[in-house]
Design a protein around this motif. Structure first.
Motif, PDB file in Angstrom:
ATOM      1  N   PRO A 113      15.826 -26.668 -40.977  1.00 14.71           N
ATOM      2  CA  PRO A 113      14.384 -26.229 -41.156  1.00 14.71           C
ATOM      3  C   PRO A 113      13.727 -26.870 -41.943  1.00 14.71           C
ATOM      4  O   PRO A 113      12.536 -27.213 -41.645  1.00 14.71           O
ATOM      5  CB  PRO A 113      14.947 -24.933 -41.837  1.00 14.71           C
ATOM      6  CG  PRO A 113      16.417 -24.330 -41.276  1.00 14.71           C
ATOM      7  CD  PRO A 113      16.683 -25.459 -41.509  1.00 14.71           C
ATOM      8  N   GLN A 114      14.465 -27.644 -42.676  1.00 11.02           N
ATOM      9  CA  GLN A 114      13.496 -28.203 -43.702  1.00 11.02           C
ATOM     10  C   GLN A 114      13.334 -29.736 -42.927  1.00 11.02           C
ATOM     11  O   GLN A 114      11.864 -30.771 -43.745  1.00 11.02           O
ATOM     12  CB  GLN A 114      14.559 -29.103 -44.807  1.00 11.02           C
ATOM     13  CG  GLN A 114      13.837 -29.771 -46.029  1.00 11.02           C
ATOM     14  CD  GLN A 114      14.880 -30.293 -46.933  1.00 11.02           C
ATOM     15  OE1 GLN A 114      15.705 -30.175 -47.719  1.00 11.02           O
ATOM     16  NE2 GLN A 114      13.812 -31.004 -48.170  1.00 11.02           N
ATOM     17  N   TYR A 115      14.001 -30.370 -42.301  1.00  7.35           N
ATOM     18  CA  TYR A 115      14.432 -31.583 -41.508  1.00  7.35           C
ATOM     19  C   TYR A 115      13.275 -31.456 -39.690  1.00  7.35           C
ATOM     20  O   TYR A 115      11.934 -32.441 -40.075  1.00  7.35           O
ATOM     21  CB  TYR A 115      15.257 -31.836 -40.592  1.00  7.35           C
ATOM     22  CG  TYR A 115      15.082 -33.310 -39.832  1.00  7.35           C
ATOM     23  CD1 TYR A 115      14.807 -34.385 -40.439  1.00  7.35           C
ATOM     24  CD2 TYR A 115      15.322 -33.168 -38.171  1.00  7.35           C
ATOM     25  CE1 TYR A 115      15.539 -36.125 -39.478  1.00  7.35           C
ATOM     26  CE2 TYR A 115      15.146 -33.945 -37.590  1.00  7.35           C
ATOM     27  CZ  TYR A 115      14.592 -35.770 -37.899  1.00  7.35           C
ATOM     28  OH  TYR A 115      14.914 -36.394 -37.664  1.00  7.35           O
ATOM     29  N   LEU A 116      12.822 -29.999 -39.743  1.00  3.97           N
ATOM     30  CA  LEU A 116      11.449 -29.803 -38.810  1.00  3.97           C
ATOM     31  C   LEU A 116      10.445 -29.734 -39.480  1.00  3.97           C
ATOM     32  O   LEU A 116       8.793 -29.226 -38.913  1.00  3.97           O
ATOM     33  CB  LEU A 116      12.686 -28.781 -37.850  1.00  3.97           C
ATOM     34  CG  LEU A 116      13.202 -29.374 -36.906  1.00  3.97           C
ATOM     35  CD1 LEU A 116      13.528 -28.010 -35.951  1.00  3.97           C
ATOM     36  CD2 LEU A 116      12.872 -30.772 -36.063  1.00  3.97           C
ATOM     37  N   ASN A 117      10.278 -28.643 -40.398  1.00  3.01           N
ATOM     38  CA  ASN A 117       9.029 -28.570 -40.972  1.00  3.01           C
ATOM     39  C   ASN A 117       8.987 -27.396 -41.017  1.00  3.01           C
ATOM     40  O   ASN A 117       7.913 -26.534 -40.405  1.00  3.01           O
ATOM     41  CB  ASN A 117       7.975 -29.318 -41.715  1.00  3.01           C
ATOM     42  CG  ASN A 117       7.035 -28.721 -42.026  1.00  3.01           C
ATOM     43  OD1 ASN A 117       7.218 -28.136 -43.432  1.00  3.01           O
ATOM     44  ND2 ASN A 117       6.158 -29.145 -42.126  1.00  3.01           N
ATOM     45  N   VAL A 118       9.750 -26.329 -40.301  1.00  3.42           N
ATOM     46  CA  VAL A 118       9.880 -24.646 -40.049  1.00  3.42           C
ATOM     47  C   VAL A 118      10.723 -24.057 -40.949  1.00  3.42           C
ATOM     48  O   VAL A 118      11.286 -23.981 -41.269  1.00  3.42           O
ATOM     49  CB  VAL A 118      10.289 -24.978 -38.487  1.00  3.42           C
ATOM     50  CG1 VAL A 118      12.048 -25.202 -39.318  1.00  3.42           C
ATOM     51  CG2 VAL A 118      10.171 -23.271 -37.770  1.00  3.42           C
ATOM     52  N   PRO A 119       9.749 -22.471 -40.751  1.00  6.17           N
ATOM     53  CA  PRO A 119      10.260 -21.374 -42.037  1.00  6.17           C
ATOM     54  C   PRO A 119      11.558 -21.411 -41.104  1.00  6.17           C
ATOM     55  O   PRO A 119      11.512 -21.402 -39.896  1.00  6.17           O
ATOM     56  CB  PRO A 119       8.672 -20.411 -41.111  1.00  6.17           C
ATOM     57  CG  PRO A 119       7.775 -21.317 -40.866  1.00  6.17           C
ATOM     58  CD  PRO A 119       8.478 -22.592 -40.119  1.00  6.17           C
ATOM     59  N   THR A 120      11.998 -20.924 -42.180  1.00  2.05           N
ATOM     60  CA  THR A 120      13.318 -20.431 -41.707  1.00  2.05           C
ATOM     61  C   THR A 120      13.082 -19.371 -40.850  1.00  2.05           C
ATOM     62  O   THR A 120      14.093 -19.284 -39.981  1.00  2.05           O
ATOM     63  CB  THR A 120      14.090 -20.064 -43.346  1.00  2.05           C
ATOM     64  OG1 THR A 120      14.124 -20.558 -44.178  1.00  2.05           O
ATOM     65  CG2 THR A 120      15.860 -19.622 -42.730  1.00  2.05           C
ATOM     66  N   GLY A 121      12.550 -18.559 -41.459  1.00  2.00           N
ATOM     67  CA  GLY A 121      12.721 -17.027 -39.632  1.00  2.00           C
ATOM     68  C   GLY A 121      12.328 -17.405 -38.673  1.00  2.00           C
ATOM     69  O   GLY A 121      12.548 -17.413 -37.379  1.00  2.00           O
ATOM     70  N   THR A 122      11.540 -18.569 -38.635  1.00  2.00           N
ATOM     71  CA  THR A 122      10.541 -19.188 -37.258  1.00  2.00           C
ATOM     72  C   THR A 122      11.996 -19.749 -36.616  1.00  2.00           C
ATOM     73  O   THR A 122      12.176 -19.605 -35.624  1.00  2.00           O
ATOM     74  CB  THR A 122       9.611 -19.716 -37.411  1.00  2.00           C
ATOM     75  OG1 THR A 122       8.801 -19.288 -38.815  1.00  2.00           O
ATOM     76  CG2 THR A 122       8.783 -20.119 -36.157  1.00  2.00           C
ATOM     77  N   PHE A 123      11.978 -20.913 -37.367  1.00  2.00           N
ATOM     78  CA  PHE A 123      13.571 -21.255 -37.056  1.00  2.00           C
ATOM     79  C   PHE A 123      14.744 -20.277 -36.276  1.00  2.00           C
ATOM     80  O   PHE A 123      15.583 -20.996 -35.620  1.00  2.00           O
ATOM     81  CB  PHE A 123      13.825 -22.174 -38.496  1.00  2.00           C
ATOM     82  CG  PHE A 123      15.605 -22.957 -37.550  1.00  2.00           C
ATOM     83  CD1 PHE A 123      15.830 -24.351 -36.762  1.00  2.00           C
ATOM     84  CD2 PHE A 123      17.390 -22.711 -38.705  1.00  2.00           C
ATOM     85  CE1 PHE A 123      17.124 -24.522 -36.693  1.00  2.00           C
ATOM     86  CE2 PHE A 123      17.568 -23.031 -38.323  1.00  2.00           C
ATOM     87  CZ  PHE A 123      18.341 -24.095 -37.140  1.00  2.00           C
ATOM     88  N   ARG A 124      15.079 -19.101 -36.929  1.00  2.00           N
ATOM     89  CA  ARG A 124      16.750 -18.580 -36.955  1.00  2.00           C
ATOM     90  C   ARG A 124      15.912 -17.654 -35.360  1.00  2.00           C
ATOM     91  O   ARG A 124      16.785 -17.717 -34.644  1.00  2.00           O
ATOM     92  CB  ARG A 124      16.510 -16.820 -37.669  1.00  2.00           C
ATOM     93  CG  ARG A 124      17.743 -16.608 -37.455  1.00  2.00           C
ATOM     94  CD  ARG A 124      17.818 -15.424 -38.850  1.00  2.00           C
ATOM     95  NE  ARG A 124      17.640 -15.567 -39.765  1.00  2.00           N
ATOM     96  CZ  ARG A 124      16.804 -15.579 -40.666  1.00  2.00           C
ATOM     97  NH1 ARG A 124      15.942 -15.150 -40.322  1.00  2.00           N
ATOM     98  NH2 ARG A 124      16.970 -16.311 -41.829  1.00  2.00           N
ATOM     99  N   VAL A 125      14.884 -17.059 -35.014  1.00  2.00           N
ATOM    100  CA  VAL A 125      13.788 -17.237 -33.769  1.00  2.00           C
ATOM    101  C   VAL A 125      14.654 -18.582 -32.883  1.00  2.00           C
ATOM    102  O   VAL A 125      14.776 -18.265 -31.447  1.00  2.00           O
ATOM    103  CB  VAL A 125      13.265 -16.046 -33.762  1.00  2.00           C
ATOM    104  CG1 VAL A 125      12.894 -15.030 -34.714  1.00  2.00           C
ATOM    105  CG2 VAL A 125      12.064 -16.874 -34.313  1.00  2.00           C
TER     106      VAL A 125
END
Length: 605
Positions: free
Chosen positions: A386-398
């Motif tokens: 998530p940090q590498y993509l700069n995506v929120p954890t919840g969004t990364f999960r889905v």
């Protein structure tokens, strides 16, 4: 010195001064308080163990001062003392009277005096932790309770109503041996201490501790101590004594058993209060006296070496200090690592003796946790993506669950599951390739998570619309990197993600359409006059309860409220009701309970 009275009973073995005063008074045909007043004695002072007043009593009764004084519970300020033992207020029975029916029956059988003057109160009966007669192995029986101040401690009068029933009480008495706690406490009163660890604690502290520990052992960690019966307290006291009689080792073993049998809850914290239950809360909140410090010390030492407590936490109001142990849960929070990933690492490293235990019960040294997590941070793990993509954890999960971001296995074992940096870059390229740079002040678009929230859809749907080329406008913020730099327009997304339109109206809106109160609507629904359906809201995506348009039309065609009739005819409701009744039109009987008057349209002219 006072002269001995002609009518004076002989003091019984282990008889209390208050009991003897009561019998001496009754022998002379008055109450204990009247007797004390007549002979210039202080009744309350005798009850409180004043040696001067008890000596006067002995002179009047002709009994030995030592025989009565040794059975005296002396008031010592806010506390009490019995011989060399320290008692608390709740160690003594003041408003209840318990007796051994066998002892009373024996008193009556071995005396020529009237039964009510023969029976006397024993010292042991006044001690609240003692619930069994050690001589006859019979449970003490309550014969008086909630005594008012004016009759307390007058033993003869307190048991007068029970004397005729002694044979029946004795037949129904419970036969049982004294518990270990009762034997120990009575031995302590007699100066025969026999438990090295407990001997260091005051009498009252031993009794309370044993009953508390035993109650948890017998009835569970969440037992309500205030609601225990006398028989349950007897059982608890015996069980607790067997644990504490083994000293700190036995107590610690009991605590370890509580820890081992604790059922992990899905939610909530699991500190010492949850694991140890009443053992922790009672000594942490309800018993502040320093006499219980030895108990708290054992609990504190156990908790520190058994639970993963951090320096910010407290045990009995004292900070833990340096953390000794980590659990998977605490380490995952402190080092910002997903607990499932950390669990795999801990098990693979041999730090979990029993891998079947839940996260909160797998504990390991702090240093071992640091080394393990530091090694993990050198690779592209689930936590770093998530940090590498700069995506929120919840969004990364889905996105991951939908298969838009893939995970690979490089070998045997779950520890070899990684994310390819190349594929993560390809994912970013797929959503950025058709984007156009947007000036910093341009507010025409929203990043994907915000757009998904506003459009009431999943971020997966937005990403797929971008990848499939179905959006005509895709923006990119130059001052933000990765996933959150992508901008889309909500208005362009909504037509693709909108659901089926509602087939009716929510209940709240139907009340205004039918011009009825919401309580009336609920009543009609409850009676089945109006049927409801569940449908997913096309905007919020939540399931809502609606009344279909067909159902509303059907009800409106068949029924009409008195309110609507009055409105249509421009009359007051009482006048309309009077007119209808005059021509024999009656309200719908089935709707009488809904809080409004309805008529069938077919019956209304």
């Amino acid at each position: 010195m006072r002269n001995k009275l002609d009518l004076a009973p002989i003091a019984g073995v282990d008889e209390t001064p208050a009991s003897y005063l009561s019998r001496l008074a009754a022998t002379n045909f008055v109450s204990a308080r009247e007797f004390a007043k007549d002979f210039d004695l202080s009744f309350q002072s005798i009850v409180d163990g004043c040696s001067r007043e008890i000596r006067k009593l002995c002179e009047l009764g002709g009994t030995t001062f030592h025989d009565l004084m040794k059975n005296t519970v002396r008031r010592t300020g806010p506390a009490f003392a019995l011989r060399s033992e320290e008692l608390a207020k709740d160690s003594i029975r003041r408003v209840r009277v318990l007796i051994c029916p066998a002892c009373v029956a024996q008193d009556i059988a071995t005396s020529v005096q009237a039964p009510g003057l023969t029976a006397y109160g024993r010292l042991a009966w006044t001690l609240s932790p003692v619930r069994t007669c050690s001589r006859h192995s019979i449970a003490l029986v309550e014969v008086a309770r909630d005594l008012k101040p004016g009759v307390r401690h007058d033993f003869v009068r307190n048991i007068a109503s029970a004397i005729p029933r002694i044979p029946r009480i004795l037949d129904r008495a419970i036969h049982r041996p004294p518990s270990g706690l009762e034997r120990y406490l009575l031995d302590r009163v007699d100066g025969c201490a026999s438990s090295p660890w407990l001997d260091k604690m005051p009498f009252f502290a031993v009794a309370k501790t044993a009953e508390t520990i035993g109650a948890v052992a017998e009835y569970g960690r969440t037992v309500n101590l205030k609601k225990l019966s006398e028989n349950q307290r007897y059982t608890a006291g015996g069980a607790g004594f067997e644990i504490l009689h083994q000293g700190e080792a036995g107590f610690t073993e009991f605590l370890a058993g509580l820890h081992k049998t604790y059922q992990v809850r899905r939610f909530g914290s699991e500190g010492p209060q949850a694991l140890l239950g009443r053992v922790y809360t009672t000594f942490g909140q309800g018993l502040p006296d320093k006499a219980y410090d030895p108990v708290r010390d054992v609990i504190s030492r156990f908790v520190k070496v058994s639970l993963p407590l951090g320096p910010e936490q407290h045990i009995f109001g004292k900070p833990v200090g340096r953390r000794v142990l980590h659990s998977i849960r605490s380490a995952s929070i402190e080092h910002a690592m997903h607990p499932k990933r950390l669990r795999k690492l801990v098990i693979a490293s041999g730090l979990a003796p029993d891998p079947s235990l839940p996260d909160r019960k797998i504990v390991f040294e702090v240093e071992a946790a640091k080394q393990l997590i530091e090694r993990e941070r050198t690779s592209m793990t689930l936590n770093k993506v998530p940090q590498y993509l700069n995506v929120p954890t919840g969004t990364f999960r889905v996105l991951f669950q939908a298969g838009l971001i893939r995970r690979h296995s490089l070998g045997e074992g779950e520890l070899n599951e990684v994310f390819y940096r190349r594929e993560l870059d390809e994912f970013l390229t797929s959503i950025l390739k058709n984007s156009r740079e947007v000036p910093a002040g341009d507010l025409s678009g929203h990043h994907i998570p915000a757009a998904a929230r506003r459009a009431r859809c999943s971020a997966v749907s937005v990403v797929r619309l971008i990848q499939d080329g179905r959006l005509s406008w895709i923006g990119r913020r130059p001052d933000v990197r990765g996933f959150l730099s992508v901008l889309v327009k909500v208005d362009e997304i909504r037509p693709f993600v909108a659901g089926e339109e509602l087939r009716g109206l929510p209940i709240g809106k139907t009340t205004s359409k039918l011009h009825i109160h919401h309580r009336v609507m609920k009543g009609l629904i409850r009676l089945g006059a109006i049927r409801t359906e569940r449908q997913r809201n096309p905007v919020s995506r939540n399931m809502v309860t609606i009344i279909t348009y067909d159902e509303l039309s059907k009800f409106s065609e068949e029924f009409v409220s008195l309110f609507m009739l009055a409105r249509e005819r421009r009359k007051h409701m009482p006048a309309v009701l009077h007119d209808l009744r005059a021509i024999g039109v009656r309200p719908v009987h089935e709707f009488e309970s809904v809080g409004a008057t309805f008529f069938r349209r077919s019956e209304v002219p």
